[in-house]
Scaffold this active site. Structure first.
Site, PDB file in Angstrom:
ATOM      1  N   VAL A  50       0.841  -1.203   0.000  1.00  0.00           N
ATOM      2  CA  VAL A  50       0.000   0.000   0.000  1.00  0.00           C
ATOM      3  C   VAL A  50       0.877   1.254   0.000  1.00  0.00           C
ATOM      4  O   VAL A  50       0.529   2.268  -0.609  1.00  0.00           O
ATOM      5  CB  VAL A  50      -0.950   0.003   1.218  1.00  0.00           C
ATOM      6  CG1 VAL A  50      -1.741   1.307   1.296  1.00  0.00           C
ATOM      7  CG2 VAL A  50      -1.894  -1.194   1.168  1.00  0.00           C
ATOM      8  N   CYS A  51       2.030   1.177   0.640  1.00  0.00           N
ATOM      9  CA  CYS A  51       2.880   2.361   0.846  1.00  0.00           C
ATOM     10  C   CYS A  51       3.246   3.097  -0.448  1.00  0.00           C
ATOM     11  O   CYS A  51       3.081   4.324  -0.509  1.00  0.00           O
ATOM     12  CB  CYS A  51       4.132   1.978   1.620  1.00  0.00           C
ATOM     13  SG  CYS A  51       3.774   1.386   3.290  1.00  0.00           S
ATOM     14  N   PRO A  52       3.733   2.418  -1.498  1.00  0.00           N
ATOM     15  CA  PRO A  52       4.096   3.192  -2.691  1.00  0.00           C
ATOM     16  C   PRO A  52       2.907   3.873  -3.349  1.00  0.00           C
ATOM     17  O   PRO A  52       3.064   4.941  -3.950  1.00  0.00           O
ATOM     18  CB  PRO A  52       4.738   2.152  -3.614  1.00  0.00           C
ATOM     19  CG  PRO A  52       4.235   0.840  -3.133  1.00  0.00           C
ATOM     20  CD  PRO A  52       4.074   0.995  -1.656  1.00  0.00           C
ATOM     21  N   GLU A  54       0.513   5.334  -1.820  1.00  0.00           N
ATOM     22  CA  GLU A  54       0.312   6.575  -1.074  1.00  0.00           C
ATOM     23  C   GLU A  54       1.388   7.607  -1.416  1.00  0.00           C
ATOM     24  O   GLU A  54       1.080   8.787  -1.620  1.00  0.00           O
ATOM     25  CB  GLU A  54       0.326   6.293   0.428  1.00  0.00           C
ATOM     26  CG  GLU A  54      -0.859   5.498   0.919  1.00  0.00           C
ATOM     27  CD  GLU A  54      -0.969   5.543   2.426  1.00  0.00           C
ATOM     28  OE1 GLU A  54      -2.044   5.915   2.921  1.00  0.00           O
ATOM     29  OE2 GLU A  54       0.019   5.225   3.110  1.00  0.00           O
ATOM     30  N   LEU A  55       2.650   7.174  -1.466  1.00  0.00           N
ATOM     31  CA  LEU A  55       3.716   8.123  -1.762  1.00  0.00           C
ATOM     32  C   LEU A  55       3.551   8.736  -3.147  1.00  0.00           C
ATOM     33  O   LEU A  55       3.757   9.939  -3.326  1.00  0.00           O
ATOM     34  CB  LEU A  55       5.088   7.466  -1.615  1.00  0.00           C
ATOM     35  CG  LEU A  55       5.632   7.527  -0.178  1.00  0.00           C
ATOM     36  CD1 LEU A  55       5.024   6.442   0.709  1.00  0.00           C
ATOM     37  CD2 LEU A  55       7.145   7.446  -0.150  1.00  0.00           C
TER      38      LEU A  55
END
Length: 210
Positions: A50-52, A54-55
């Site tokens: 999920v993190c990339p 969001e970034l």
């Protein structure tokens, strides 16, 4: 511990930019010195799932935050070296190449511990004393900080739940309206809609028209 309505912790942390330059950052002081708002968002780990998304979503909205005099900063407990490796990994390979805002490397977990956003708990071991259970990485916490260093919004998502970047733009617009006009912003307020005076007459007038 909630920091809403309080000063953001004045703690200096390590950070890196997309060029690979290492520096230190104190967001409480930076907000005051540059007379800017700050959006700080924490994510659990580099090179995850999920993190990339969001970034990249925050990067796509970077110009909107800049128009609103708001500094955009990401953060995790990964090292600056790992951040830089991820920054140099192509988007179609799960990387964040193209992200240009700074990333905090809270490897000593000083800031995330004070904020209380780590996925961990202390347990007592009969032989070894206090140990930690959990991953000791941050939840998806978000802080909006005003020009005085005060937190005017904070939220924390569990690991699987990505954020809606547009909501933070709306919150910044609402807070700026309050600062500029002295009115309060009702439910679902957006830029261009009616706000109201914080009085009995004000709410009565607003409700009668909406």
């Amino acid at each position: 511990m909630s920091f809403t309505g309080k000063n953001f912790p004045s703690i200096t942390v390590d950070a890196i930019d997309y060029l690979g330059d290492n520096f230190t950052l104190n967001l409480f002081e930076k907000a005051q010195q540059e007379n800017k708002k700050v959006l700080l968002f924490w994510y659990p780990k580099d090179f995850t799932f999920v993190c990339p998304t969001e970034l990249h979503a925050f990067q796509e909205a970077a110009a909107e935050f800049e128009k609103r005099n708001t500094l955009l900063v990401g953060a995790s407990c990964d090292s600056a070296e790992v951040h830089f490796a991820w920054l140099n990994t192509a988007k179609d390979n799960g990387g964040i190449e193209g992200v240009e805002y700074p990333l905090i490397a809270d490897t000593n977990r000083n800031l995330s511990s004070v904020l209380g956003i780590l996925e961990m708990k202390e347990v007592e071991h009969p032989e070894y004393g206090t140990l930690v259970e959990g991953s000791a990485v941050s939840y998806r916490a978000t802080y909006l900080i005003d020009e005085t260093g005060k937190v005017f919004h904070e939220s924390v998502n569990d690991m699987p739940l990505g954020r809606n970047v547009k909501e933070y733009i709306r919150l910044i617009d609402a807070y700026t309206h309050v600062q500029t006009h002295g009115e309060v912003c009702p439910a679902n307020w957006e830029e261009g809609k009616d706000a109201m005076n914080a009085t009995r007459e004000g709410v009565a007038s607003y409700l009668s028209q909406n």
